[in-house]
Design an enzyme around this catalytic site. Structure first.
Site, PDB file in Angstrom:
ATOM      1  N   THR A 221       0.922  -1.198  -0.150  1.00 52.06           N
ATOM      2  CA  THR A 221       0.158  -0.020   0.086  1.00 52.06           C
ATOM      3  C   THR A 221       0.871   1.204  -0.037  1.00 52.06           C
ATOM      4  O   THR A 221       1.965   1.391   0.679  1.00 52.06           O
ATOM      5  CB  THR A 221      -0.864  -0.062   1.230  1.00 52.06           C
ATOM      6  OG1 THR A 221      -1.930  -0.983   1.093  1.00 52.06           O
ATOM      7  CG2 THR A 221      -1.682   1.232   1.448  1.00 52.06           C
ATOM      8  N   ARG A 249     -14.275  -7.629  -0.497  1.00 50.12           N
ATOM      9  CA  ARG A 249     -13.549  -7.339   0.812  1.00 50.12           C
ATOM     10  C   ARG A 249     -12.989  -5.679   0.595  1.00 50.12           C
ATOM     11  O   ARG A 249     -12.296  -5.354  -0.334  1.00 50.12           O
ATOM     12  CB  ARG A 249     -12.430  -8.167   1.384  1.00 50.12           C
ATOM     13  CG  ARG A 249     -11.620  -7.737   2.462  1.00 50.12           C
ATOM     14  CD  ARG A 249     -10.428  -7.163   2.048  1.00 50.12           C
ATOM     15  NE  ARG A 249      -9.584  -7.135   3.039  1.00 50.12           N
ATOM     16  CZ  ARG A 249      -8.384  -6.278   3.468  1.00 50.12           C
ATOM     17  NH1 ARG A 249      -8.156  -5.517   2.312  1.00 50.12           N
ATOM     18  NH2 ARG A 249      -7.704  -6.276   4.295  1.00 50.12           N
ATOM     19  N   VAL A 250     -13.144  -5.003   1.713  1.00 44.49           N
ATOM     20  CA  VAL A 250     -12.476  -3.469   1.958  1.00 44.49           C
ATOM     21  C   VAL A 250     -11.724  -3.514   3.025  1.00 44.49           C
ATOM     22  O   VAL A 250     -12.081  -4.008   4.019  1.00 44.49           O
ATOM     23  CB  VAL A 250     -13.691  -2.529   1.785  1.00 44.49           C
ATOM     24  CG1 VAL A 250     -13.249  -1.077   1.955  1.00 44.49           C
ATOM     25  CG2 VAL A 250     -14.716  -2.501   0.441  1.00 44.49           C
ATOM     26  N   GLY A 251     -10.492  -2.885   2.655  1.00 44.19           N
ATOM     27  CA  GLY A 251      -9.669  -2.875   3.955  1.00 44.19           C
ATOM     28  C   GLY A 251      -9.555  -1.672   4.636  1.00 44.19           C
ATOM     29  O   GLY A 251     -10.673  -0.878   4.589  1.00 44.19           O
ATOM     30  N   ASP A 252      -8.705  -1.340   5.646  1.00 46.20           N
ATOM     31  CA  ASP A 252      -8.567   0.121   6.293  1.00 46.20           C
ATOM     32  C   ASP A 252      -8.513   1.193   5.516  1.00 46.20           C
ATOM     33  O   ASP A 252      -8.881   2.423   5.803  1.00 46.20           O
ATOM     34  CB  ASP A 252      -7.678  -0.266   7.394  1.00 46.20           C
ATOM     35  CG  ASP A 252      -5.892  -0.410   6.651  1.00 46.20           C
ATOM     36  OD1 ASP A 252      -6.006  -1.253   5.920  1.00 46.20           O
ATOM     37  OD2 ASP A 252      -5.224   0.320   6.995  1.00 46.20           O
ATOM     38  N   THR A 272      -0.268   1.237   6.805  1.00 42.10           N
ATOM     39  CA  THR A 272      -0.185  -0.105   5.947  1.00 42.10           C
ATOM     40  C   THR A 272      -0.088  -1.314   6.721  1.00 42.10           C
ATOM     41  O   THR A 272       0.513  -1.260   7.794  1.00 42.10           O
ATOM     42  CB  THR A 272       0.976   0.088   5.060  1.00 42.10           C
ATOM     43  OG1 THR A 272       1.138  -1.156   4.501  1.00 42.10           O
ATOM     44  CG2 THR A 272       2.284   0.467   5.763  1.00 42.10           C
ATOM     45  N   GLY A 273      -0.858  -2.326   6.306  1.00 42.45           N
ATOM     46  CA  GLY A 273      -0.723  -3.577   7.080  1.00 42.45           C
ATOM     47  C   GLY A 273      -1.726  -4.410   7.107  1.00 42.45           C
ATOM     48  O   GLY A 273      -2.748  -4.069   6.143  1.00 42.45           O
ATOM     49  N   GLY A 275      -5.268  -5.107   7.115  1.00 41.07           N
ATOM     50  CA  GLY A 275      -6.509  -4.068   7.374  1.00 41.07           C
ATOM     51  C   GLY A 275      -7.548  -4.536   8.261  1.00 41.07           C
ATOM     52  O   GLY A 275      -7.842  -3.386   8.894  1.00 41.07           O
TER      53      GLY A 275
HETATM   54  N1  ASP Z   1      -3.938  -2.032   4.766  1.00 47.06           N
HETATM   55  C1  ASP Z   1      -4.150  -2.731   3.489  1.00 47.06           C
HETATM   56  C2  ASP Z   1      -5.399  -3.567   3.350  1.00 47.06           C
HETATM   57  O1  ASP Z   1      -5.731  -4.337   4.418  1.00 47.06           O
HETATM   58  C3  ASP Z   1      -3.043  -3.741   2.863  1.00 47.06           C
HETATM   59  C4  ASP Z   1      -1.716  -2.891   2.656  1.00 47.06           C
HETATM   60  O2  ASP Z   1      -1.539  -2.055   3.980  1.00 47.06           O
HETATM   61  O3  ASP Z   1      -0.866  -3.242   1.907  1.00 47.06           O
HETATM   62  O4  ASP Z   1      -6.119  -3.515   2.417  1.00 47.06           O
END
Ligand code: ASP
Length: 353
Positions: A221, A249-252, A272-273, A275
């Protein structure tokens, strides 16, 4: 800026006066300090990023794009443009690079599609915009900004967000534009692991299974936080999410307060991480709230919140910049692509611990 005016005023005054000389020294020192404050911080994802797995060519390629993203953002701020302009321009560079999991180079869903999420927030008025699950918008961060500035809404998803982006005259591309061989192979690997659950669902860092999602070995990300000459903060995040994600699915990243947040009174934050953990801990807003209600420093707040995420099993990192130009970039993974630029234009890029 005020320091600069004071400095010029003093230079025109009676230099022979001893007090005046001291004041000149003092104001010059203040100016030097102001030059050193951070005006922008970016990330290109956190995860299992180890020097031993990196070729010198690949490392140089990452460093070059991160430096370019910082330079482009810095140029906006230096020329008097807003922190929002800097964040958007900087994220464009990373979205357009196949190296990062955002825009071109986004990871694939289980169905072999690229579904992207992005958000942007203006710390001066706490306006925000976000898009999720978009598949044809070349630069999702610009769609997020259009939602913020050209609609009454904060978040739009899927085909609705894409219709809105067309109306806003944003660049629309064929979904094939987002394809990269590396991400496609990553999906095939993830699908293989999914169907070999009994063998591979051993909870090792390298092939941890998240219910229906197999975690990518690194998150790519991208995000940026900027502080402009008017003292306004802005934050933005753009992502393809997680490899092999299913069911829309939707992330953070596009969730205001989870992966992205900005408030002039506290800080701008981009995460980032993994989510799901960032959503459940409302990470970005939690950091801002600690600063606002408990008056703790940015670094202390960010460290505490990330530790909480880590204890729950969520890995990743974040970047944050406060209104005084302090930066923090904590992460609990092996590495995080990250970089900063100060008011004097000095760029620094880091990858490993
Ligand atoms: N945070 C992002 C998600 O969960 C993934 C990422 O940080 O690469 O969609």
């Amino acid at each position: 800026m005020y320091v600069k005016i004071l400095y010029i005023e003093l230079m025109n005054f009676n230099l022979k006066h001893p007090l005046c000389f001291l004041l000149i020294l003092f104001s010059a020192q203040l100016q030097a300090q102001a030059q050193k404050k951070y005006v922008m911080v970016i990330h290109g994802g956190a995860g299992t990023i180890l020097k031993k797995n990196m070729t010198p060519e690949k490392e140089a390629a990452y460093v070059a794009v991160l430096k370019q993203a910082l330079q482009v953002g810095y140029d906006q701020i230096h020329s008097g443009k807003s922190s929002l302009d800097a964040v958007e321009a900087s994220i464009h560079v990373m979205e357009d690079s196949p190296l990062f999991n955002a825009g071109k180079g986004a990871v694939f869903t289980h169905d072999g599609r690229n579904e992207m999420d992005a958000a942007i927030m203006d710390g001066s008025n706490m306006a925000a915009g976000a898009v999720a699950g978009v598949t044809v918008i070349r630069n999702p961060i610009s769609a997020a900004r259009a939602v913020m500035e050209k609609s009454e809404h904060v978040m739009m998803v899927g085909p609705g967000a894409e219709a809105f982006a067309r109306q806003a005259h944003l660049e629309i591309v064929d979904p094939k534009y987002f394809y990269t061989r590396e991400r496609w192979d990553g999906l095939q690997q993830a699908i293989k692991e999914d169907s070999l659950k009994a063998v591979l669902d051993h909870g090792s860092k390298k092939s941890m299974k998240l219910g229906t999602i197999t975690k990518d070995y690194k998150f790519g990300t991208v995000g940026a936080v900027a502080l402009d000459q008017a003292g306004n903060l802005a934050a933005g995040t753009s992502t393809g999410g997680m490899t092999n994600k299913k069911y829309g699915r939707v992330g953070d990243a596009p969730i205001i307060g989870a992966g992205t947040y900005a408030n002039n009174a506290t800080a701008g934050i981009s995460c980032t991480g993994w989510g799901e953990f960032y959503i459940r801990n409302v990470v970005a807003h939690d950091i801002s709230a600690m600063m606002e209600y408990k008056k703790v420093s940015l670094a202390v707040a960010a460290k505490a919140v990330l530790e909480k995420v880590g204890k729950m099993g969520g890995d990743g990192g974040l970047i944050a910049l406060d209104r005084r130009g302090n930066v923090t970039m904590p992460f609990n993974t092996e590495g995080m692509y990250r970089g900063t630029v100060t008011a004097d234009g000095k760029i620094e890029v880091l990858i490993y611990k």
